[in-house]
Design a protein around this motif. Structure first.
Motif, PDB file in Angstrom:
ATOM      1  N   TYR A  61       0.844  -1.197   0.000  1.00  0.00           N
ATOM      2  CA  TYR A  61       0.000   0.000   0.000  1.00  0.00           C
ATOM      3  C   TYR A  61       0.883   1.251   0.000  1.00  0.00           C
ATOM      4  CZ  TYR A  61      -4.231  -2.679   0.609  1.00  0.00           C
ATOM      5  OH  TYR A  61      -5.287  -3.538   0.407  1.00  0.00           O
ATOM      6  N   TYR A  62       0.564   2.172  -0.914  1.00  0.00           N
ATOM      7  CA  TYR A  62       1.322   3.402  -1.087  1.00  0.00           C
ATOM      8  C   TYR A  62       0.440   4.620  -0.822  1.00  0.00           C
ATOM      9  CZ  TYR A  62       4.579   0.415  -3.694  1.00  0.00           C
ATOM     10  OH  TYR A  62       5.455  -0.577  -4.082  1.00  0.00           O
ATOM     11  N   CYS A  63       0.999   5.614  -0.139  1.00  0.00           N
ATOM     12  CA  CYS A  63       0.335   6.905  -0.055  1.00  0.00           C
ATOM     13  C   CYS A  63       0.980   7.844  -1.075  1.00  0.00           C
ATOM     14  CB  CYS A  63       0.429   7.492   1.348  1.00  0.00           C
ATOM     15  SG  CYS A  63       2.106   7.677   2.003  1.00  0.00           S
ATOM     16  N   ALA A  64       0.215   8.831  -1.503  1.00  0.00           N
ATOM     17  CA  ALA A  64       0.690   9.731  -2.539  1.00  0.00           C
ATOM     18  C   ALA A  64       0.020  11.092  -2.385  1.00  0.00           C
ATOM     19  CB  ALA A  64       0.387   9.158  -3.921  1.00  0.00           C
ATOM     20  N   ALA A  65       0.707  12.118  -2.868  1.00  0.00           N
ATOM     21  CA  ALA A  65       0.204  13.491  -2.781  1.00  0.00           C
ATOM     22  C   ALA A  65      -0.080  14.026  -4.170  1.00  0.00           C
ATOM     23  CB  ALA A  65       1.213  14.382  -2.079  1.00  0.00           C
ATOM     24  N   SER A  66      -1.167  14.818  -4.258  1.00  0.00           N
ATOM     25  CA  SER A  66      -1.584  15.413  -5.520  1.00  0.00           C
ATOM     26  C   SER A  66      -1.692  16.918  -5.385  1.00  0.00           C
ATOM     27  CB  SER A  66      -2.936  14.834  -5.934  1.00  0.00           C
ATOM     28  OG  SER A  66      -3.453  15.516  -7.050  1.00  0.00           O
ATOM     29  N   ARG A  67      -1.252  17.645  -6.401  1.00  0.00           N
ATOM     30  CA  ARG A  67      -1.387  19.099  -6.387  1.00  0.00           C
ATOM     31  C   ARG A  67      -2.827  19.532  -6.666  1.00  0.00           C
ATOM     32  NH1 ARG A  67       3.917  18.726  -8.884  1.00  0.00           N
ATOM     33  NH2 ARG A  67       5.473  19.558  -7.448  1.00  0.00           N
ATOM     34  N   SER A  68      -3.595  18.632  -7.204  1.00  0.00           N
ATOM     35  CA  SER A  68      -5.021  18.908  -7.386  1.00  0.00           C
ATOM     36  C   SER A  68      -5.698  18.966  -6.031  1.00  0.00           C
ATOM     37  CB  SER A  68      -5.658  17.798  -8.224  1.00  0.00           C
ATOM     38  OG  SER A  68      -7.050  17.777  -8.066  1.00  0.00           O
ATOM     39  N   GLY A  69      -6.675  19.817  -5.896  1.00  0.00           N
ATOM     40  CA  GLY A  69      -7.356  19.957  -4.616  1.00  0.00           C
ATOM     41  C   GLY A  69      -8.159  18.754  -4.196  1.00  0.00           C
ATOM     42  N   VAL A  70      -8.535  17.893  -5.164  1.00  0.00           N
ATOM     43  CA  VAL A  70      -9.343  16.727  -4.839  1.00  0.00           C
ATOM     44  C   VAL A  70      -8.666  15.421  -5.213  1.00  0.00           C
ATOM     45  CG1 VAL A  70     -11.526  17.979  -4.971  1.00  0.00           C
ATOM     46  CG2 VAL A  70     -10.591  16.886  -7.030  1.00  0.00           C
ATOM     47  N   GLY A  71      -7.486  15.482  -5.789  1.00  0.00           N
ATOM     48  CA  GLY A  71      -6.801  14.257  -6.161  1.00  0.00           C
ATOM     49  C   GLY A  71      -7.430  13.618  -7.379  1.00  0.00           C
ATOM     50  N   GLY A  72      -7.162  12.320  -7.555  1.00  0.00           N
ATOM     51  CA  GLY A  72      -7.702  11.602  -8.690  1.00  0.00           C
ATOM     52  C   GLY A  72      -7.585  10.107  -8.477  1.00  0.00           C
ATOM     53  N   VAL A  73      -7.942   9.323  -9.475  1.00  0.00           N
ATOM     54  CA  VAL A  73      -7.922   7.866  -9.370  1.00  0.00           C
ATOM     55  C   VAL A  73      -6.810   7.255 -10.197  1.00  0.00           C
ATOM     56  CG1 VAL A  73     -10.386   7.791  -8.840  1.00  0.00           C
ATOM     57  CG2 VAL A  73      -9.608   7.529 -11.214  1.00  0.00           C
ATOM     58  N   SER A  74      -6.012   8.091 -10.847  1.00  0.00           N
ATOM     59  CA  SER A  74      -4.917   7.599 -11.676  1.00  0.00           C
ATOM     60  C   SER A  74      -3.585   7.900 -11.003  1.00  0.00           C
ATOM     61  CB  SER A  74      -4.960   8.266 -13.049  1.00  0.00           C
ATOM     62  OG  SER A  74      -3.794   7.975 -13.782  1.00  0.00           O
ATOM     63  N   VAL A  75      -2.603   7.011 -11.211  1.00  0.00           N
ATOM     64  CA  VAL A  75      -1.271   7.250 -10.633  1.00  0.00           C
ATOM     65  C   VAL A  75      -0.676   8.552 -11.171  1.00  0.00           C
ATOM     66  CG1 VAL A  75      -0.825   4.817 -10.194  1.00  0.00           C
ATOM     67  CG2 VAL A  75      -0.145   5.791 -12.373  1.00  0.00           C
ATOM     68  N   THR A  76      -1.066   8.947 -12.350  1.00  0.00           N
ATOM     69  CA  THR A  76      -0.511  10.169 -12.945  1.00  0.00           C
ATOM     70  C   THR A  76      -1.071  11.436 -12.314  1.00  0.00           C
ATOM     71  OG1 THR A  76      -2.162  10.104 -14.690  1.00  0.00           O
ATOM     72  CG2 THR A  76      -0.049   9.032 -15.147  1.00  0.00           C
ATOM     73  N   ASP A  77      -2.094  11.312 -11.476  1.00  0.00           N
ATOM     74  CA  ASP A  77      -2.651  12.466 -10.768  1.00  0.00           C
ATOM     75  C   ASP A  77      -1.801  12.858  -9.559  1.00  0.00           C
ATOM     76  OD1 ASP A  77      -5.917  11.105 -11.362  1.00  0.00           O
ATOM     77  OD2 ASP A  77      -4.939  12.755 -12.425  1.00  0.00           O
ATOM     78  N   TYR A  78      -0.796  12.046  -9.214  1.00  0.00           N
ATOM     79  CA  TYR A  78      -0.009  12.236  -8.010  1.00  0.00           C
ATOM     80  C   TYR A  78       1.456  12.468  -8.357  1.00  0.00           C
ATOM     81  CZ  TYR A  78      -4.297  10.732  -5.875  1.00  0.00           C
ATOM     82  OH  TYR A  78      -5.616  10.664  -5.504  1.00  0.00           O
TER      83      TYR A  78
END
Length: 123
Positions: free
Chosen positions: A93-110
């Motif tokens: 299990y990996y945690c990840a941060a996104s610059r988008s305010g709501v994130g996303g469901v794709s690895v490329t969103d992070y």
């Protein structure tokens, strides 16, 4: 921001785990956060996400009703409460941060990832 995941482990089917992700820096509260998982031989897949202020969350269908994502911006911590675990939940299990305010469901969103924590569920 740097991310450090921990709290995985070995549990029997039906059990619970509560992995967490500690973030460095003072910008944690500006990022949406997500949890992903990767089982051996499979692609990394979306598990859950939470908006920067914690007001919006969403889950993969496979974990909906069993997992809960939460965050504490005061101490830069992301949590994934996992209940009623099943053998098919076994993965890193990996945690990840996104610059988008709501994130996303794709690895490329992070844009940045923790190192992962192993979750193993025995039948």
């Amino acid at each position: 921001v740097q991310l450090q995941a921990s709290g995985g482990g070995l549990v029997q089917a039906g059990g619970s785990l509560r992995p967490s992700c500690a973030a460095s820096g003072r910008t944690f509260s500006t990022y949406a956060m997500g949890w992903f998982r990767q089982a051996p031989g499979k692609e990394r897949e979306f598990v859950a996400r939470i908006s920067s202020n914690g007001g919006i969350v969403s889950y993969a269908n496979a974990v909906k009703g069993r997992f809960t994502i939460s965050r504490n911006n005061a101490d830069n911590t992301l949590i994934l409460q996992m209940n009623n675990l099943q053998p098919e939940d076994t993965a890193v299990y990996y945690c990840a941060a996104s610059r988008s305010g709501v994130g996303g469901v794709s690895v490329t969103d992070y844009f940045t990832w923790g190192q992962g924590t192993q979750v193993t569920v025995s039948s």
